[in-house]
Write a protein that holds these residues in place. Structure first.
Motif, short mmCIF file in Angstrom:
data_model
loop_
_atom_site.label_atom_id
_atom_site.label_comp_id
_atom_site.label_asym_id
_atom_site.label_seq_id
_atom_site.Cartn_x
_atom_site.Cartn_y
_atom_site.Cartn_z
N TRP A 33 0.44 -1.13 0.14
CA TRP A 33 -0.41 0.13 -0.24
C TRP A 33 0.69 1.03 0.31
O TRP A 33 0.73 2.40 -1.03
N GLU A 34 1.79 1.19 0.21
CA GLU A 34 3.02 2.03 0.67
C GLU A 34 2.96 2.87 -0.73
O GLU A 34 3.53 3.66 -1.19
N LEU A 36 2.01 1.66 -3.28
CA LEU A 36 0.71 2.29 -4.17
C LEU A 36 0.36 3.36 -4.12
O LEU A 36 0.95 4.70 -5.15
N ASN A 37 0.74 4.08 -3.28
CA ASN A 37 0.91 5.69 -2.84
C ASN A 37 1.50 6.39 -2.89
O ASN A 37 0.59 7.98 -2.85
N ASP A 38 2.86 6.15 -3.08
CA ASP A 38 4.03 6.41 -3.44
C ASP A 38 3.94 7.06 -4.45
O ASP A 38 4.53 8.48 -5.62
N HIS A 39 3.24 6.08 -5.66
CA HIS A 39 3.00 6.23 -6.67
C HIS A 39 1.18 6.73 -7.46
O HIS A 39 1.23 6.51 -8.61
N GLY A 40 0.71 7.49 -6.07
CA GLY A 40 -0.04 8.34 -7.04
C GLY A 40 -1.71 7.24 -6.75
O GLY A 40 -2.34 7.84 -6.91
N SER A 42 -3.80 5.91 -4.68
CA SER A 42 -4.42 5.57 -3.59
C SER A 42 -6.52 5.05 -3.43
O SER A 42 -6.45 4.97 -4.69
N VAL A 43 -6.78 4.65 -2.56
CA VAL A 43 -7.97 4.31 -2.31
C VAL A 43 -9.31 5.33 -3.08
O VAL A 43 -9.91 3.69 -3.67
N LYS A 44 -8.99 6.40 -2.68
CA LYS A 44 -9.38 7.11 -3.73
C LYS A 44 -9.64 6.96 -5.13
O LYS A 44 -10.40 6.79 -6.23
N LYS A 45 -8.04 6.77 -5.51
CA LYS A 45 -7.99 6.61 -7.32
C LYS A 45 -8.99 4.85 -7.63
O LYS A 45 -9.06 5.15 -8.61
#
Length: 129
Positions: A33-34, A36-40, A42-45
């Protein structure tokens, strides 16, 4: 390669005083998950795009105990792409002394959440690890 640092806490332990086997999977997931979030991503995306990662297979190998308050680094590396819809990612939990405590191989796909089918891996999905 993606790197994620974590300290083993009390809630990670089992009655034997070392990390519970299921917790290894949770810590590997936190690391992904980190990435994923580091690459933009997010759960929202994922919710907005209706496209997200799914685990297809996992193989774990426990090598050394992880104990309370040990600091570890989770290293994630793309090691193979067996077909256009599946990537194989190796994750390792590395102790401060450099020993690998656990290694896991994950087959991961990306699913169209509307069609409920895997889609071709491209773009950011291949840049995560």
């Amino acid at each position: 390669m993606h790197k994620y640092k974590v300290t083993i806490k009390e809630n990670h332990l089992d009655t034997f005083g070392h990390v519970n086997n299921a917790t290894y999977l949770e810590l590997f997931e936190q690391s992904r998950w980190e990435a994923l979030n580091d690459h933009g991503v997010s759960v929202k995306k994922i919710t907005d795009d209706q496209i997200g990662p799914v685990l297809l297979r996992v193989e774990l190998k426990f090598k050394k105990e992880l104990l309370l308050r040990e600091s570890i680094e989770v290293r994630s590396t793309l090691i193979d792409k067996p077909n256009p819809k599946v990537m194989r990612v190796k994750q390792e939990m590395v102790k401060g002394c450099g020993e690998v405590a656990c290694e896991a191989i994950f087959d991961i796909g990306v699913m169209d959440l509307v069609k409920r089918k895997l889609i071709k891996l491209e773009g950011v999905w291949l840049e995560l690890f």
